[in-house]
Design an enzyme around this catalytic site. Structure first.
Site, PDB file in Angstrom:
ATOM      1  N   ASP A  18       0.733  -0.954   0.291  1.00  0.00           N
ATOM      2  CA  ASP A  18      -0.146   0.148   0.442  1.00  0.00           C
ATOM      3  C   ASP A  18       0.500   1.347   0.350  1.00  0.00           C
ATOM      4  O   ASP A  18       1.563   1.125   0.087  1.00  0.00           O
ATOM      5  CB  ASP A  18      -0.963   0.016   1.775  1.00  0.00           C
ATOM      6  CG  ASP A  18      -1.563   1.333   1.533  1.00  0.00           C
ATOM      7  OD1 ASP A  18      -2.501   1.109   0.678  1.00  0.00           O
ATOM      8  OD2 ASP A  18      -1.079   1.846   2.935  1.00  0.00           O
ATOM      9  N   ASP A  20      -0.336   5.392   0.657  1.00  0.00           N
ATOM     10  CA  ASP A  20      -0.331   5.871   2.171  1.00  0.00           C
ATOM     11  C   ASP A  20      -0.408   5.237   3.522  1.00  0.00           C
ATOM     12  O   ASP A  20      -1.118   4.488   3.523  1.00  0.00           O
ATOM     13  CB  ASP A  20      -1.433   7.238   1.310  1.00  0.00           C
ATOM     14  CG  ASP A  20      -1.253   7.611   0.479  1.00  0.00           C
ATOM     15  OD1 ASP A  20      -1.119   9.026   0.435  1.00  0.00           O
ATOM     16  OD2 ASP A  20      -1.106   7.340  -0.682  1.00  0.00           O
ATOM     17  N   ASP A 195      -1.761  -0.406   5.588  1.00  0.00           N
ATOM     18  CA  ASP A 195      -1.804   0.455   6.686  1.00  0.00           C
ATOM     19  C   ASP A 195      -2.980  -0.157   7.588  1.00  0.00           C
ATOM     20  O   ASP A 195      -3.906   0.954   8.664  1.00  0.00           O
ATOM     21  CB  ASP A 195      -1.026   1.718   7.422  1.00  0.00           C
ATOM     22  CG  ASP A 195      -1.876   2.818   6.414  1.00  0.00           C
ATOM     23  OD1 ASP A 195      -2.171   2.576   5.689  1.00  0.00           O
ATOM     24  OD2 ASP A 195      -2.547   3.633   6.654  1.00  0.00           O
TER      25      ASP A 195
HETATM   26  O1  LIG Z   1      -4.949   2.753  -0.521  1.00  0.00           O
HETATM   27  P1  LIG Z   1      -3.487   4.125  -0.505  1.00  0.00           P
HETATM   28  O2  LIG Z   1      -2.310   4.130  -0.895  1.00  0.00           O
HETATM   29  O3  LIG Z   1      -3.002   3.571   1.213  1.00  0.00           O
HETATM   30  O4  LIG Z   1      -4.362   5.242  -0.824  1.00  0.00           O
HETATM   31  C1  LIG Z   1      -6.087   5.066   0.256  1.00  0.00           C
HETATM   32  C2  LIG Z   1      -6.397   7.317   0.131  1.00  0.00           C
HETATM   33  O5  LIG Z   1      -5.178   7.734   0.404  1.00  0.00           O
HETATM   34  C3  LIG Z   1      -4.900   9.133   0.405  1.00  0.00           C
HETATM   35  O6  LIG Z   1      -5.478   9.569   1.489  1.00  0.00           O
HETATM   36  C4  LIG Z   1      -4.702   9.011   1.994  1.00  0.00           C
HETATM   37  O7  LIG Z   1      -3.621   9.627   2.563  1.00  0.00           O
HETATM   38  C5  LIG Z   1      -3.621  10.861   2.693  1.00  0.00           C
HETATM   39  C6  LIG Z   1      -1.925  11.840   2.401  1.00  0.00           C
HETATM   40  O8  LIG Z   1      -1.558  11.456   3.715  1.00  0.00           O
HETATM   41  C7  LIG Z   1      -4.236  11.686   3.880  1.00  0.00           C
HETATM   42  O9  LIG Z   1      -4.301  13.027   3.692  1.00  0.00           O
HETATM   43  C8  LIG Z   1      -5.811  11.431   3.989  1.00  0.00           C
HETATM   44  O10 LIG Z   1      -6.914  11.298   5.327  1.00  0.00           O
HETATM   45  C9  LIG Z   1      -5.622  10.128   3.644  1.00  0.00           C
HETATM   46  O11 LIG Z   1      -6.988   9.071   3.850  1.00  0.00           O
HETATM   47  C10 LIG Z   1      -5.891   9.676  -1.060  1.00  0.00           C
HETATM   48  O12 LIG Z   1      -6.018  10.621  -1.072  1.00  0.00           O
HETATM   49  C11 LIG Z   1      -7.058   9.073  -1.282  1.00  0.00           C
HETATM   50  O13 LIG Z   1      -7.068   8.820  -2.774  1.00  0.00           O
HETATM   51  C12 LIG Z   1      -6.746   7.071  -0.897  1.00  0.00           C
HETATM   52  O14 LIG Z   1      -7.605   6.521  -1.372  1.00  0.00           O
END
Ligand SMILES: O=P(O)(O)OC[C@H]1O[C@H](O[C@H]2O[C@H](CO)[C@@H](O)[C@H](O)[C@H]2O)[C@H](O)[C@@H](O)[C@@H]1O
Length: 246
Positions: A18, A20, A195
């Site tokens: 993953d 983020d 995570d």
């Molecule tokens: O599956 P991932 O790669 O972990 O993506 C999940 C979401 O990630 C992003 O949002 C998340 O991270 C942001 C930056 O750290 C944070 O601001 C936000 O609150 C988190 O939910 C991304 O913007 C989403 O589109 C993804 O689904």
């Protein structure tokens, strides 16, 4: 259930990571997320060592994810499994917004405008961010659930300060299955690392396909193993990349 993960065999396992909260620390604004340069170098070394059997499996759209990877050539999945790019493949055109999502867009746009929420439109999902406004969580989740119920072909998905309508049938588990039916992933044991709640589907698939999951952080999980945070994962990956063979 929550042990430190075992060492994996670069010749027999495949890594699915993953982005983020796993490779990049969580930050307030999605466009500010960065993977540390050392982690990027480690992933490049691991991809070479594992004959390309390394993929980043993200909820982000591929068009959003790719610029954050600084040219790293690994397999990618975006929009929670809706988009797939094999290693070495050219990035194609951004797929159009899928039909059921188009039908739901207007309502979610109005909601985002009225509540001052960030709206993210991806080929396979529409996302509402409420980071910094936790009091809106229940309302956002209810709206997203009702919107998904009102349109055939959509389902709700709730993550870290986000709630999304996504296409039915997509998910990180489906992404793992797609990768594992192609070289260089076929025949390897999947290790899914993430995570968020949205990674649990990937953990279940990894387990069902003979591998295992590694949860980053302290939240409840179905993953078999756990690492404390983003730096702990970076260290674990680095040890794997530099370990002598055999
Ligand atoms: O599956 P991932 O790669 O972990 O993506 C999940 C979401 O990630 C992003 O949002 C998340 O991270 C942001 C930056 O750290 C944070 O601001 C936000 O609150 C988190 O939910 C991304 O913007 C989403 O589109 C993804 O689904």
């Amino acid at each position: 259930m929550t042990d430190h993960p075992p060492t994996i065999d670069p010749a027999r396992h495949a890594l699915f990571l993953d982005f983020d909260g796993t490779l990049a620390p969580i930050v307030a604004r999605p466009e500010d997320a960065r993977m540390p340069p050392q982690t990027r170098a480690t992933l490049g070394a691991l991809a070479r060592r594992m004959d390309g059997a390394v993929a980043i499996v993200s909820g982000r759209a591929l068009a959003d994810l790719e610029p954050l990877l600084d040219g790293l050539d690994v397999a990618l999945s975006g929009s929670h499994g809706h988009e797939i790019r094999m290693p070495g493949e050219e990035t194609g055109e951004v797929p159009p917004l899928a039909e059921p999502l188009r039908a739901a867009l207007g309502h979610l746009e109005s909601l985002a405008r009225s509540q001052n929420l960030r709206l993210e439109v991806k080929p396979g999902a529409i996302t509402l961010h409420y980071r910094g406004m936790p009091h809106l969580e229940d309302m956002v989740r209810d709206e997203v659930r009702e919107t998904a119920e009102a349109h055939a072909g959509l389902k709700p998905m709730h993550g870290n300060m986000v709630s999304e309508v996504v296409l039915d049938g997509v998910g990180k588990g489906a992404a793992l299955r797609t990768f594992l039916s192609h070289a260089p992933f076929a025949g390897r044991r999947p290790v899914m690392i993430g995570d968020d709640v949205t990674d649990e589907d990937g953990f279940r698939a990894a387990h069902a396909l003979g591998g295992f999951g590694i949860k980053i952080g302290v939240a409840e999980t179905e993953a078999a193993f756990r690492l404390g945070d983003v730096p702990a994962l970076a260290d674990w990956l680095s040890a794997l990349a530099t370990r002598s063979p055999g």
